[in-house]
Design a protein around this motif. Structure first.
Motif, PDB file in Angstrom:
ATOM      1  N   GLU A   1     -97.838 -89.643 -52.971  1.00  0.00           N
ATOM      2  CA  GLU A   1     -98.583 -88.408 -53.200  1.00  0.00           C
ATOM      3  C   GLU A   1     -99.641 -88.236 -52.107  1.00  0.00           C
ATOM      4  N   LEU A   2     -99.580 -87.109 -51.435  1.00  0.00           N
ATOM      5  CA  LEU A   2    -100.570 -86.742 -50.427  1.00  0.00           C
ATOM      6  C   LEU A   2    -101.594 -85.837 -51.088  1.00  0.00           C
ATOM      7  N   VAL A   3    -102.837 -86.317 -51.164  1.00  0.00           N
ATOM      8  CA  VAL A   3    -103.917 -85.596 -51.847  1.00  0.00           C
ATOM      9  C   VAL A   3    -104.829 -84.988 -50.799  1.00  0.00           C
ATOM     10  N   GLU A   4    -105.093 -83.695 -50.932  1.00  0.00           N
ATOM     11  CA  GLU A   4    -105.871 -82.954 -49.946  1.00  0.00           C
ATOM     12  C   GLU A   4    -106.967 -82.139 -50.623  1.00  0.00           C
ATOM     13  N   HIS A   5    -107.964 -81.771 -49.821  1.00  0.00           N
ATOM     14  CA  HIS A   5    -109.031 -80.902 -50.313  1.00  0.00           C
ATOM     15  C   HIS A   5    -108.485 -79.480 -50.457  1.00  0.00           C
ATOM     16  N   PRO A   6    -108.875 -78.766 -51.514  1.00  0.00           N
ATOM     17  CA  PRO A   6    -108.366 -77.403 -51.711  1.00  0.00           C
ATOM     18  C   PRO A   6    -109.031 -76.414 -50.763  1.00  0.00           C
ATOM     19  N   PRO A   7    -108.543 -75.170 -50.719  1.00  0.00           N
ATOM     20  CA  PRO A   7    -109.207 -74.142 -49.906  1.00  0.00           C
ATOM     21  C   PRO A   7    -110.669 -73.973 -50.327  1.00  0.00           C
ATOM     22  N   ASN A   8    -111.523 -73.656 -49.352  1.00  0.00           N
ATOM     23  CA  ASN A   8    -111.254 -73.061 -48.073  1.00  0.00           C
ATOM     24  C   ASN A   8    -110.802 -74.022 -46.980  1.00  0.00           C
ATOM     25  N   GLY A   9    -110.610 -75.296 -47.307  1.00  0.00           N
ATOM     26  CA  GLY A   9    -110.049 -76.240 -46.354  1.00  0.00           C
ATOM     27  C   GLY A   9    -108.569 -75.971 -46.135  1.00  0.00           C
ATOM     28  N   GLN A  10    -108.013 -76.535 -45.046  1.00  0.00           N
ATOM     29  CA  GLN A  10    -106.616 -76.288 -44.695  1.00  0.00           C
ATOM     30  C   GLN A  10    -105.683 -77.398 -45.172  1.00  0.00           C
ATOM     31  N   GLY A  11    -106.113 -78.167 -46.182  1.00  0.00           N
ATOM     32  CA  GLY A  11    -105.301 -79.279 -46.660  1.00  0.00           C
ATOM     33  C   GLY A  11    -103.931 -78.877 -47.147  1.00  0.00           C
TER      34      GLY A  11
END
Length: 529
Positions: free
Chosen positions: A252-262
């Protein structure tokens, strides 16, 4: 295992705590705070504030920060959005009427209110263990006494100095003190910033967003034609949220939500999941080509949809596996397609990143930036705080979700990340480098998953990036790869700077072993105890 006859570095092993970041003094600060009884939050904040002084072309108190925090036993990973907003008076229509097609990069119109200080204060209060006075003490000392300019920092500083004529007098006084960039080993001091840090340590966010410091920031901006008010600064507030995620071959690749570009990284990984990367030469032309074509499609979606969270459109569509399958069908395995249209007038590669894991396996993935090198090139008159030009991430396209506007957060390039397996975080990591960051996340992910590289080898490996119509290929690739990419229709170039910089910490939950990795493209290290 690497060949010990050849240049390189080994992963760093530890069991009680570890920090990986882009400057040794920041990593040492983090470990010292852990040893003094602090947790991963304290260590990450302390390291980030030291980076203000060690890498002033990359980050500073006038910038923004994002973080992902994993607390064992808590309900999932927490996302902290420390990006500031445009002043209430920003008007895209007025910029268009003045003849601008994009937000001018080295101009007060590109300045947004700094969000990082509020973010670290709220993060410390909510999840830290040590008082800010203790956490910020190393940064205050380094700002007062000075730090030797590191080799990579000097390299970047010299490139930035080419635009010294675009900096205001306060910025030139503070950062081009010799009339140009300092040589490696030169001592850089920022005593006025030490005073600002003391006020933050004593008063929290109020020491920055209210009172004498805020007065200096607002007055300086408005003297340059800005439209800022004390209320714009006093109202600044970081926001808590939940990350977005996707799966790549069971990871699982976990990213920051918008407004970030994850979400861009997740879409790109989903596109590449439709191809058998593991069957390809790890650092051959075919893999680089597929990665470039997936990036073009994912970045095109980014440029259409991502914005301030209140304005972002079709995020679920962007993250859906079926969207990736349809886009993957557009990829020609043997021929390059045109690049995605750029969102804004310029990109950057100026960011710092900190990963920390403590003895309790709390993990922090924190990224911090003033956007372009030395931000807007504008600094405040009294305290010499560099203002970020994050507003250059807006578009002036009328009706676009990311259209510049008062009180809005622009689409943001900086993104912290984590990998999670079987419900547990196994690797906080980040890749610096502006637009490259989603591509960099996927490159690190596929290096590990498809090619079995350890974290250090995954960061050491050569990189390429299809950006603004050019296929940037690092010198770590042989000429045969460049020739192969050119034959497929890519406009191959060798970038002046290496592509990004990365840090990672792998967590082995069975043994408790922490494995740290630090990108050789930067001056930093992984340190543990």
């Amino acid at each position: 295992m690497r060949d010990f006859h050849l240049p390189g570095r080994s992963p760093v092993f530890a069991t009680s705590g570890l920090c990986a970041t882009s400057h040794p003094l920041a990593a040492q600060t983090a470990v010292a705070l852990l040893q003094a009884g602090g947790n991963a939050v304290d260590a990450a904040i302390g390291a980030a504030m030291v980076l203000n002084i060690c890498e002033p072309q990359m980050t500073g108190l006038g910038g923004d920060a994002f973080a992902l925090i994993d607390i064992p036993g808590a309900d999932g990973i927490i996302a902290l959005n420390g990006s500031g907003r445009a002043p209430a008076g920003l008007d895209a229509g007025a910029l268009r009427a003045a003849g601008h097609e994009t937000v001018p990069v080295r101009d007060v119109a590109a300045v947004t209110v700094p969000g990082a200080v509020d973010a670290v204060c709220r993060l410390s209060e909510a999840h830290g263990r040590l008082p800010l006075t203790q956490v910020l003490a190393p940064a205050i000392r380094y700002a007062e006494d000075g730090v030797p300019v590191a080799p990579r920092v000097a390299f970047d500083w010299a490139i930035a100095a080419r635009d010294g004529h675009l900096m205001n007098d306060a910025a030139r006084r503070g950062y081009l003190t010799t009339g140009g960039a300092p040589a490696p080993g030169t001592i850089f001091r920022a005593p006025a910033q030490a005073e600002v840090l003391r006020r933050i340590a004593a008063e929290g966010r109020q020491g920055f967003y209210e009172g004498e410091v805020a007065d200096d920031l607002v007055a300086s901006l408005n003297a340059m034609g800005g439209q800022f008010t004390p209320e714009d600064f006093a109202a600044t507030e970081a926001s808590w949220g939940k990350p977005v995620s996707g799966h790549y071959k069971g990871i699982e690749l976990v990213e920051h939500p918008p407004n970030g570009q994850g979400a861009t990284a997740i879409l790109m990984a989903n596109i590449l999941a439709e191809f058998d990367l593991a069957a390809l030469e790890p650092f051959g032309a075919r893999r680089a080509h597929l990665e470039a074509e997936a990036a073009k499609l994912a970045y095109d979606a980014r440029n259409r949809f991502l914005a301030d969270a209140a304005y972002t459109t079709r995020l679920d569509h962007m993250l859906a596996p079926e969207t990736a399958r349809r886009l993957a069908a557009l990829v020609d395995p043997g021929r390059a397609k045109p690049a995605a249209a750029p969102l804004a007038g310029a990109e950057h590669r100026d960011t710092v990143y900190v990963a920390v894991v403590d003895r309790d396996l709390m993990s922090v993935s924190l990224i911090y930036s003033i956007y372009h090198s030395f931000g807007s090139g504008l600094a405040s008159e009294k305290f010499g705080i560099l203002f970020q030009n994050r507003g250059a991430g807006f578009t002036l396209e009328k009706g676009h979700p990311n259209e510049a506007g008062g009180g809005k957060r622009p689409m943001h390039t900086i993104i912290p990340a984590m990998l999670r397996e079987n419900g547990r975080v196994t690797m906080p990591f980040g890749v610096m480098g502006g637009a490259y960051q989603p591509n960099g996340h996927v490159r690190v992910l596929t290096n590990i998953v498809d090619y079995g590289l350890n974290p250090q080898a995954a960061l050491d490996a050569p990189r390429s990036f299809a950006d603004a119509g050019a296929m940037q290929v690092e010198r770590g690739y042989p000429d045969t790869v460049r020739a192969g990419l050119a034959a497929m229709g890519h406009a191959v170039t060798i970038p002046e700077k290496p592509l990004g910089g990365a840090q990672a910490i792998r967590i082995d939950h069975a043994s408790g072993l922490l494995t740290g990795a630090s990108d050789p493209r930067k001056d930093g290290v992984a340190l543990g105890y």
